[in-house]
Design a protein around this motif. Structure first.
Motif, mmCIF file in Angstrom:
data_model
loop_
_atom_site.group_PDB
_atom_site.id
_atom_site.type_symbol
_atom_site.label_atom_id
_atom_site.label_comp_id
_atom_site.label_asym_id
_atom_site.label_seq_id
_atom_site.Cartn_x
_atom_site.Cartn_y
_atom_site.Cartn_z
ATOM 1 N N LEU A 78 -2.474 5.720 5.438
ATOM 2 C CA LEU A 78 -2.855 5.576 4.130
ATOM 3 C C LEU A 78 -1.277 4.330 3.551
ATOM 4 N N ALA A 79 -0.423 5.784 4.053
ATOM 5 C CA ALA A 79 0.957 5.393 3.269
ATOM 6 C C ALA A 79 1.712 3.664 4.066
ATOM 7 N N ASP A 80 1.230 4.098 5.324
ATOM 8 C CA ASP A 80 1.735 2.154 6.021
ATOM 9 C C ASP A 80 1.274 1.242 5.473
ATOM 10 N N CYS A 81 -0.221 1.566 4.532
ATOM 11 C CA CYS A 81 -0.727 -0.117 4.626
ATOM 12 C C CYS A 81 -0.324 -0.485 2.630
ATOM 13 N N TYR A 82 0.658 0.567 2.193
ATOM 14 C CA TYR A 82 0.481 0.165 0.943
ATOM 15 C C TYR A 82 1.824 -1.200 0.917
ATOM 16 N N ARG A 83 2.509 -1.833 1.892
ATOM 17 C CA ARG A 83 3.060 -3.142 2.001
ATOM 18 C C ARG A 83 2.285 -3.943 2.963
ATOM 19 N N ASN A 84 1.795 -5.676 2.840
ATOM 20 C CA ASN A 84 1.275 -6.143 3.830
ATOM 21 C C ASN A 84 2.078 -6.968 4.664
ATOM 22 N N ALA A 85 1.782 -7.226 5.857
ATOM 23 C CA ALA A 85 2.616 -7.451 6.823
ATOM 24 C C ALA A 85 3.752 -8.490 6.311
ATOM 25 N N ASP A 86 2.887 -9.813 5.012
ATOM 26 C CA ASP A 86 4.840 -10.637 4.315
ATOM 27 C C ASP A 86 5.474 -9.317 3.650
ATOM 28 N N GLY A 87 5.665 -8.129 3.466
ATOM 29 C CA GLY A 87 6.679 -7.362 2.342
ATOM 30 C C GLY A 87 6.117 -7.506 1.477
ATOM 31 N N ASP A 95 -6.059 -2.420 -3.661
ATOM 32 C CA ASP A 95 -5.595 -3.778 -3.622
ATOM 33 C C ASP A 95 -5.215 -3.464 -1.991
ATOM 34 N N VAL A 96 -5.157 -2.165 -1.962
ATOM 35 C CA VAL A 96 -5.021 -2.303 -0.554
ATOM 36 C C VAL A 96 -6.029 -2.906 0.475
ATOM 37 N N VAL A 97 -7.034 -1.523 0.414
ATOM 38 C CA VAL A 97 -8.740 -2.211 0.712
ATOM 39 C C VAL A 97 -8.574 -3.401 1.239
ATOM 40 N N LYS A 98 -8.173 -4.729 -0.292
ATOM 41 C CA LYS A 98 -8.435 -5.868 -0.063
ATOM 42 C C LYS A 98 -8.013 -6.422 1.089
ATOM 43 N N SER A 99 -6.980 -5.875 1.045
ATOM 44 C CA SER A 99 -5.875 -6.711 1.803
ATOM 45 C C SER A 99 -6.180 -6.864 3.248
ATOM 46 N N ASN A 100 -6.288 -5.578 3.120
ATOM 47 C CA ASN A 100 -6.587 -5.012 4.602
ATOM 48 C C ASN A 100 -8.196 -5.274 5.520
ATOM 49 N N LEU A 101 -9.193 -4.880 4.755
ATOM 50 C CA LEU A 101 -10.493 -4.772 4.930
ATOM 51 C C LEU A 101 -11.086 -6.068 4.616
ATOM 52 N N GLY A 102 -11.133 -6.175 2.850
ATOM 53 C CA GLY A 102 -12.482 -7.292 2.758
ATOM 54 C C GLY A 102 -13.118 -6.907 2.374
ATOM 55 N N GLY A 103 -14.332 -7.927 2.035
ATOM 56 C CA GLY A 103 -15.632 -8.416 2.150
ATOM 57 C C GLY A 103 -16.253 -7.540 1.116
ATOM 58 N N ILE A 415 -8.731 5.699 8.233
ATOM 59 C CA ILE A 415 -8.107 4.975 9.492
ATOM 60 C C ILE A 415 -8.779 3.170 9.685
ATOM 61 N N GLU A 416 -10.220 3.240 9.340
ATOM 62 C CA GLU A 416 -10.178 1.242 8.713
ATOM 63 C C GLU A 416 -9.284 0.087 8.457
ATOM 64 N N MET A 417 -8.432 1.319 7.822
ATOM 65 C CA MET A 417 -7.338 -0.074 7.514
ATOM 66 C C MET A 417 -6.309 0.211 8.013
ATOM 67 N N TYR A 418 -5.929 0.880 8.641
ATOM 68 C CA TYR A 418 -5.028 1.192 9.653
ATOM 69 C C TYR A 418 -4.956 0.850 11.099
ATOM 70 N N ILE A 419 -6.723 0.465 11.481
ATOM 71 C CA ILE A 419 -7.090 -0.037 12.517
ATOM 72 C C ILE A 419 -6.688 -1.035 13.022
ATOM 73 N N SER A 420 -7.187 -1.755 11.447
ATOM 74 C CA SER A 420 -6.983 -3.427 11.249
ATOM 75 C C SER A 420 -5.360 -3.653 10.562
ATOM 76 N N LYS A 421 -4.663 -3.243 10.312
ATOM 77 C CA LYS A 421 -2.714 -3.216 10.045
ATOM 78 C C LYS A 421 -2.754 -3.461 11.748
ATOM 79 N N ALA A 422 -2.408 -2.466 12.203
ATOM 80 C CA ALA A 422 -2.291 -2.051 13.420
ATOM 81 C C ALA A 422 -2.433 -2.701 15.095
ATOM 82 N N LYS A 423 -3.460 -3.565 14.102
ATOM 83 C CA LYS A 423 -4.365 -4.415 15.504
ATOM 84 C C LYS A 423 -5.236 -3.028 16.606
ATOM 85 N N ILE A 424 -5.478 -2.773 16.613
ATOM 86 C CA ILE A 424 -5.804 -0.982 17.810
ATOM 87 C C ILE A 424 -7.265 -2.011 18.022
ATOM 88 N N PRO A 425 -7.628 -1.943 19.111
ATOM 89 C CA PRO A 425 -8.027 -2.956 20.014
ATOM 90 C C PRO A 425 -9.310 -2.158 20.166
#
Length: 470
Positions: A78-87, A95-103, A415-425
């Protein structure tokens, strides 16, 4: 942002704003750790002796360590999801859920998070009132003897706690809570240490060894096999509640001052805080179970397994009260922030909503007073106070809160946000074992919730509203 530019142009070389225009953050590793300890070591520690009595010497300690490791692992994700890819920063869990998962997951997260936060503040109102009553009962026992009932109604103390929280709730945001969190963290150490010391003294007191077991309270005359099963599930919920802080992790991380990677500071703070918390939990849970055995009370500092020294029992309960005064604020600030942000956006032209009045406070600088904040936050505290008087069931309420929040907020979303952020296949080895981990935790949470709901239903069958007595 204009203030930032003017300050720099005037040659001050210092701005009170961060690069995104928000008030400059001042959090450090110490204050961040204190926020986490304040959030983690709460009323959950008081029920651990009871939880171990349900689970026994094998499953009890394993469960404590297991929940600890799971919370630490998902907190790192969760801590790794605090900042988005653009910083850019995410200021809240949603906000983290919105940035990484949405819907739809944003709405689901909001329901899970804010329902849990409201539940925790209600739980803290219940726990604090029980500790306040315990102080009065302890003095009564000392004066009249242990044979006296010394029973007291909880409602007056729940109301007193609510009045104090109305005042504390005017603290504008998390950034102003550092001192309160540090004091609360010290208090949590104090009452946990007193509980450990009293347990050791009781074990060494020569009153005979308390009856314990590898599997906890046995099936027999006092407990059927069905009761054993449900109480075991409820115990898992109590342990899960003891580690509940993921729902405020992002808000705590957002206090870390700029100049260093926030996720690095948060990971260190999480490791420190969870390690300290687990050590105290093991000592309190194991020590309390060894002292009381299968007769461990639901709250080992207010269930009166300890009567003497009465002043030390009183001191422990005073520490609980002071700690939960701060912990209540840690958990309700995200609620306050969400409603106030939404209101400011919806009624941006309303002076009642947006206008703040600076008031000079001795030794504290200016305090920004808002009529909207006063009315809305007071209404919220009154709401939680009334619900605490309606449902003053400690163990089952704590277990239900822990079960309801552990899987979605501590496991699934991180877990779901980290999978999305790290682009785990999808269907890769890492994806599969993370999904299995999530499924196991979901099953445990479901069973724990069922056990706690059953306990609440049984309690409600004989309970009279607004007539709670300790």
């Amino acid at each position: 942002m204009r203030d930032t530019n003017f300050g720099m142009e005037a040659g001050h070389g210092y701005s009170k704003f961060d690069d995104d225009g928000r008030i400059k953050r001042t959090g450090t590793l110490m204050t961040t750790s204190a926020h986490i300890v304040t959030a983690v070591i709460g009323s959950g520690v008081l029920s651990l002796a009871w939880a171990l009595a349900q689970l026994g010497w094998i499953a009890g300690p394993i469960s404590l360590v297991g929940f600890s490791l799971m919370t630490w692992f998902t907190s790192i994700l969760l801590a790794d999801c605090y900042r988005n890819a653009d910083g850019t920063r995410n200021y809240t869990y949603m906000d983290v859920v919105k940035s990484n998962l949405g819907g739809m997951k944003i709405q689901l997260c909001g329901i899970a998070q804010y329902s849990n936060l409201i539940g925790v503040t209600i739980g803290y109102s219940i726990t604090t009132s029980i500790s306040m009553v315990a102080i009065k009962r302890s003095n009564c026992f000392h004066k009249h003897g242990q044979q006296e009932g010394c029973h007291e109604k909880n409602n007056d103390f729940i109301i007193l706690f609510g009045v104090i929280q109305i005042i504390l709730s005017q603290i504008p945001n998390f950034h102003k809570l550092s001192v309160l969190s540090l004091v609360a963290a010290v208090m949590s150490f104090a009452y946990s240490s007193i509980g450990i010391a009293l347990s050791i003294a009781k074990i060494a007191g020569g009153d005979g060894h308390a009856e314990t077991g590898l599997t906890g309270i046995p099936v027999g005359e006092n407990q059927s096999s069905v009761d054993k099963m449900w109480n075991t599930f409820s115990a898992f919920g109590n342990i899960a509640f003891a580690y509940a802080f993921s729902n405020v992790l992002i808000e705590i991380q957002d206090t870390v001052k700029s100049g260093q990677p926030e996720n690095t500071v948060m990971k260190k703070a999480t490791l420190i805080a969870i390690s300290i918390s687990t050590l105290f939990y093991m000592l309190c849970g194991i020590g309390g179970y060894a002292a009381f055995g299968n007769k461990a009370p639901g709250n080992f500092l207010t269930g009166f397994g300890f009567y003497n020294p009465f002043w030390l029992v009183d001191l422990a309960n005073v520490c609980i009260v002071v700690h939960l005064l701060g912990a209540y604020q840690v958990f309700c600030q995200p609620i306050f922030g969400f409603i106030e942000k939404w209101s400011n956006e919806k009624w941006a032209r309303s002076k009642f909503i947006t206008k703040e009045y600076p008031i000079g406070m001795p030794f504290c600088g200016n305090f920004n007073f808002s009529f909207f904040r006063l009315i809305w936050r007071t209404t919220y505290v009154i709401f939680t106070t009334v619900l605490a008087m309606l449902f003053p069931f400690f163990n089952d309420f704590v277990g239900l809160l822990g079960a309801a929040s552990f899987w979605p907020l501590t496991v699934y979303f991180p877990i779901e946000m980290y999978i999305s952020k790290a682009k785990i296949p999808k269907f890769s080895f890492t994806w599969i074992w993370m999904q299995i981990l999530s499924l196991i935790c979901f099953t445990i949470s479901l069973l724990a919730a069922a056990g706690s709901v059953r306990g609440l239903i049984k309690s409600l069958q004989t309970f009279k509203p607004f007539n709670s007595v300790s």
